[in-house]
Scaffold this motif. Sequence first.
Motif, PDB file in Angstrom:
ATOM      1  N   LEU A   3       0.828  -1.194   0.000  1.00  0.00           N
ATOM      2  CA  LEU A   3       0.000   0.000   0.000  1.00  0.00           C
ATOM      3  C   LEU A   3       0.867   1.251   0.000  1.00  0.00           C
ATOM      4  O   LEU A   3       1.922   1.292   0.641  1.00  0.00           O
ATOM      5  N   PHE A   4       0.407   2.273  -0.708  1.00  0.00           N
ATOM      6  CA  PHE A   4       1.123   3.543  -0.754  1.00  0.00           C
ATOM      7  C   PHE A   4       0.746   4.387   0.464  1.00  0.00           C
ATOM      8  O   PHE A   4      -0.443   4.620   0.708  1.00  0.00           O
ATOM      9  N   PRO A   5       1.713   4.888   1.230  1.00  0.00           N
ATOM     10  CA  PRO A   5       1.388   5.773   2.354  1.00  0.00           C
ATOM     11  C   PRO A   5       0.684   7.039   1.858  1.00  0.00           C
ATOM     12  O   PRO A   5       1.030   7.580   0.799  1.00  0.00           O
ATOM     13  N   SER A   6      -0.289   7.499   2.608  1.00  0.00           N
ATOM     14  CA  SER A   6      -1.024   8.711   2.232  1.00  0.00           C
ATOM     15  C   SER A   6      -1.435   9.463   3.488  1.00  0.00           C
ATOM     16  O   SER A   6      -1.573   8.877   4.565  1.00  0.00           O
ATOM     17  N   GLY A   7      -1.622  10.769   3.338  1.00  0.00           N
ATOM     18  CA  GLY A   7      -2.041  11.587   4.457  1.00  0.00           C
ATOM     19  C   GLY A   7      -2.752  12.838   3.972  1.00  0.00           C
ATOM     20  O   GLY A   7      -2.532  13.290   2.845  1.00  0.00           O
ATOM     21  N   HIS A   8      -3.595  13.383   4.807  1.00  0.00           N
ATOM     22  CA  HIS A   8      -4.336  14.593   4.453  1.00  0.00           C
ATOM     23  C   HIS A   8      -4.699  15.343   5.721  1.00  0.00           C
ATOM     24  O   HIS A   8      -4.850  14.743   6.801  1.00  0.00           O
ATOM     25  N   ALA A   9      -4.826  16.663   5.610  1.00  0.00           N
ATOM     26  CA  ALA A   9      -5.143  17.476   6.782  1.00  0.00           C
ATOM     27  C   ALA A   9      -5.580  18.861   6.346  1.00  0.00           C
ATOM     28  O   ALA A   9      -5.284  19.310   5.228  1.00  0.00           O
ATOM     29  N   GLU A 348     -16.317  -3.704   3.699  1.00  0.00           N
ATOM     30  CA  GLU A 348     -15.671  -2.953   2.633  1.00  0.00           C
ATOM     31  C   GLU A 348     -15.130  -1.604   3.092  1.00  0.00           C
ATOM     32  O   GLU A 348     -13.970  -1.285   2.897  1.00  0.00           O
ATOM     33  N   ALA A 349     -15.995  -0.805   3.693  1.00  0.00           N
ATOM     34  CA  ALA A 349     -15.639   0.587   3.943  1.00  0.00           C
ATOM     35  C   ALA A 349     -14.573   0.742   5.026  1.00  0.00           C
ATOM     36  O   ALA A 349     -13.794   1.680   5.000  1.00  0.00           O
ATOM     37  N   GLU A 350     -14.526  -0.173   5.977  1.00  0.00           N
ATOM     38  CA  GLU A 350     -13.624   0.007   7.106  1.00  0.00           C
ATOM     39  C   GLU A 350     -12.333  -0.794   6.986  1.00  0.00           C
ATOM     40  O   GLU A 350     -11.389  -0.542   7.712  1.00  0.00           O
ATOM     41  N   ALA A 351     -12.291  -1.753   6.081  1.00  0.00           N
ATOM     42  CA  ALA A 351     -11.130  -2.634   6.002  1.00  0.00           C
ATOM     43  C   ALA A 351     -10.151  -2.161   4.937  1.00  0.00           C
ATOM     44  O   ALA A 351     -10.518  -1.546   3.951  1.00  0.00           O
ATOM     45  N   ALA A 352      -8.880  -2.455   5.158  1.00  0.00           N
ATOM     46  CA  ALA A 352      -7.886  -2.226   4.120  1.00  0.00           C
ATOM     47  C   ALA A 352      -8.195  -3.144   2.954  1.00  0.00           C
ATOM     48  O   ALA A 352      -8.790  -4.212   3.141  1.00  0.00           O
ATOM     49  N   PRO A 353      -7.822  -2.748   1.745  1.00  0.00           N
ATOM     50  CA  PRO A 353      -8.145  -3.595   0.591  1.00  0.00           C
ATOM     51  C   PRO A 353      -7.537  -4.976   0.708  1.00  0.00           C
ATOM     52  O   PRO A 353      -6.378  -5.137   1.078  1.00  0.00           O
ATOM     53  N   GLU A 381     -19.226  11.809  -2.266  1.00  0.00           N
ATOM     54  CA  GLU A 381     -18.626  11.240  -3.472  1.00  0.00           C
ATOM     55  C   GLU A 381     -17.486  10.297  -3.124  1.00  0.00           C
ATOM     56  O   GLU A 381     -17.375   9.194  -3.667  1.00  0.00           O
ATOM     57  N   LEU A 382     -16.629  10.699  -2.188  1.00  0.00           N
ATOM     58  CA  LEU A 382     -15.500   9.856  -1.793  1.00  0.00           C
ATOM     59  C   LEU A 382     -15.952   8.673  -0.952  1.00  0.00           C
ATOM     60  O   LEU A 382     -15.292   7.622  -0.938  1.00  0.00           O
ATOM     61  N   GLN A 383     -17.082   8.809  -0.257  1.00  0.00           N
ATOM     62  CA  GLN A 383     -17.615   7.677   0.507  1.00  0.00           C
ATOM     63  C   GLN A 383     -18.053   6.555  -0.413  1.00  0.00           C
ATOM     64  O   GLN A 383     -17.911   5.374  -0.077  1.00  0.00           O
ATOM     65  N   ILE A 384     -18.586   6.908  -1.591  1.00  0.00           N
ATOM     66  CA  ILE A 384     -18.975   5.887  -2.556  1.00  0.00           C
ATOM     67  C   ILE A 384     -17.751   5.097  -3.012  1.00  0.00           C
ATOM     68  O   ILE A 384     -17.771   3.862  -3.097  1.00  0.00           O
ATOM     69  N   VAL A 385     -16.671   5.813  -3.306  1.00  0.00           N
ATOM     70  CA  VAL A 385     -15.431   5.152  -3.743  1.00  0.00           C
ATOM     71  C   VAL A 385     -14.904   4.242  -2.639  1.00  0.00           C
ATOM     72  O   VAL A 385     -14.509   3.100  -2.883  1.00  0.00           O
ATOM     73  N   ARG A 386     -14.896   4.734  -1.409  1.00  0.00           N
ATOM     74  CA  ARG A 386     -14.373   3.930  -0.299  1.00  0.00           C
ATOM     75  C   ARG A 386     -15.213   2.688  -0.065  1.00  0.00           C
ATOM     76  O   ARG A 386     -14.694   1.603   0.197  1.00  0.00           O
ATOM     77  N   HIS A 387     -16.531   2.842  -0.147  1.00  0.00           N
ATOM     78  CA  HIS A 387     -17.399   1.695   0.072  1.00  0.00           C
ATOM     79  C   HIS A 387     -17.158   0.619  -0.984  1.00  0.00           C
ATOM     80  O   HIS A 387     -17.240  -0.579  -0.690  1.00  0.00           O
ATOM     81  N   ALA A 388     -16.843   1.047  -2.206  1.00  0.00           N
ATOM     82  CA  ALA A 388     -16.654   0.071  -3.286  1.00  0.00           C
ATOM     83  C   ALA A 388     -15.271  -0.563  -3.273  1.00  0.00           C
ATOM     84  O   ALA A 388     -15.136  -1.766  -3.509  1.00  0.00           O
ATOM     85  N   LEU A 389     -14.239   0.229  -2.990  1.00  0.00           N
ATOM     86  CA  LEU A 389     -12.872  -0.283  -3.094  1.00  0.00           C
ATOM     87  C   LEU A 389     -12.259  -0.667  -1.758  1.00  0.00           C
ATOM     88  O   LEU A 389     -11.211  -1.324  -1.727  1.00  0.00           O
ATOM     89  N   GLY A 390     -12.887  -0.269  -0.644  1.00  0.00           N
ATOM     90  CA  GLY A 390     -12.286  -0.506   0.653  1.00  0.00           C
ATOM     91  C   GLY A 390     -11.471   0.696   1.085  1.00  0.00           C
ATOM     92  O   GLY A 390     -11.472   1.747   0.439  1.00  0.00           O
ATOM     93  N   ASP A 391     -10.754   0.548   2.171  1.00  0.00           N
ATOM     94  CA  ASP A 391     -10.012   1.658   2.774  1.00  0.00           C
ATOM     95  C   ASP A 391      -8.677   1.848   2.061  1.00  0.00           C
ATOM     96  O   ASP A 391      -7.601   1.724   2.659  1.00  0.00           O
ATOM     97  N   VAL A 392      -8.733   2.165   0.769  1.00  0.00           N
ATOM     98  CA  VAL A 392      -7.519   2.274  -0.031  1.00  0.00           C
ATOM     99  C   VAL A 392      -6.885   3.649   0.142  1.00  0.00           C
ATOM    100  O   VAL A 392      -7.580   4.642   0.351  1.00  0.00           O
ATOM    101  N   PRO A 393      -5.558   3.744   0.056  1.00  0.00           N
ATOM    102  CA  PRO A 393      -4.924   5.065   0.008  1.00  0.00           C
ATOM    103  C   PRO A 393      -5.413   5.804  -1.235  1.00  0.00           C
ATOM    104  O   PRO A 393      -5.436   5.240  -2.333  1.00  0.00           O
ATOM    105  N   LEU A 394      -5.807   7.057  -1.073  1.00  0.00           N
ATOM    106  CA  LEU A 394      -6.359   7.812  -2.194  1.00  0.00           C
ATOM    107  C   LEU A 394      -5.954   9.272  -2.078  1.00  0.00           C
ATOM    108  O   LEU A 394      -5.911   9.834  -0.987  1.00  0.00           O
TER     109      LEU A 394
END
Length: 422
Positions: A3-9, A348-353, A381-394
């Motif tokens: 997994l690629f490290p990611s961060g936001h703030a 899906e939404a809470e787990a790492a891919p 919009e981003l919640q839809i992506v997370r629900h589908a792909l899992g807790d991926v770095p984005l």
Amino acid sequence: MKLFPSGHATHPQWRMAAGLVLAQLRAQMALPDYARAPSLGLLYITDHYGEDAQEILDHLGAELPEITDWTGTVGVGVAANNAEYFDEPALSVMLCELPSDQYRVFSGVAPLASSEMSGFAAHTALVHADPRTPELGELIAEMADRTDTGYLFGGLSSGRVGSLQFAIGGNGNIRGHGAVGGVFSGGLSGVVFGEGVRLVSRVTQGCQPVSREREITEADGNLLLALDGQPALDVLLADLRVSLDAPEQAIDAVRATLVGLVEAGSDGVRRTGDLGADVRVRHIIGLDPTRRGVAIADNAEAGMRLSFCRRNAQAARADLMRVCAEIREELEPQEQTLATAREVAAGEAEAAPHPARRIAGAIYVSCSGRGGPHFGAPGAELQIVRHALGDVPLVGFFAAGEIARNHLYGYTGVLTVFTAGD
């Protein structure tokens, strides 16, 4: 591929926000499932930090000396996993661990050299562009022609105080910078990837047709003169069920209407009534009662097809869910054990891919007219992506126009994931 490290703030002071992001990145790089030796950084900031862009890049480069290459841009909003920051000071960062011989950073100061000169064959490219650049559509098409696949993904800077881009490389990857510190405006910049970097990318539309698809039978530049052999203005008014005898009603209807333009033989309006991925949505910018024409914000040619359309939140949600499902189906193995299938489907939404998905990270570029205001709630919009792909770095941003394949889009989202091999 890990997994690629990611961060936001978000924080009124960029140094505080950068500190929070760096803490997230360092914590992830200490975990076994995350990449520990990334070299490419993707940096997106909101325009609140625009005046501090060079300081932010310099600071992150000093704190993360292992990151030799940076690319990114500024937007009115930035995206992260399950979060979006609109009209507030924020930054979003992802660190990619890719073979150094499989990517090259480029910019207007140091453009991409030909494969004959550099020995590097570009396969795909992440592209950021200044919307004020002349003949931008032609430049994007030319850039696509310089890749083996013809596939670009990215978007146009959308800062209200200037369209800035980040592009800096180490280890000799980028030359000609001189005293320039890696922050640019104008033209194109980004990173090209070699064949060894595996990507899956999809375009999601945000509009719904309000008319049947028609053929452009006569055009003069950006002026549509005839559709299906009939005067274009007459067809528009008939499809919208308005008349120039009631000008206020007609003007309101036209202002709310867009044009979905597509090349002959491309993916236009589907049987389901949705816009295909090849459709480019453009504004109607004027009417010509004398020539019975309709002016649009793009050049058109006879033989192209179009449909009149309008923004539609429900259609946008459904189409985003569709493209996420397509990416999942392409990445997940066709055959898997029952236990693996249950793990992939659960939480899906809470787990790492799950490793079966083979997702290392994702980039999402969405139109600045989408996001929470269009999907009904902040971050929806981003919640839809997370629900589908899992807790991926984005990581990503909200653009003044989206780039996919060799086209410039509007009101769309472009979702791209980095994936490991089979």
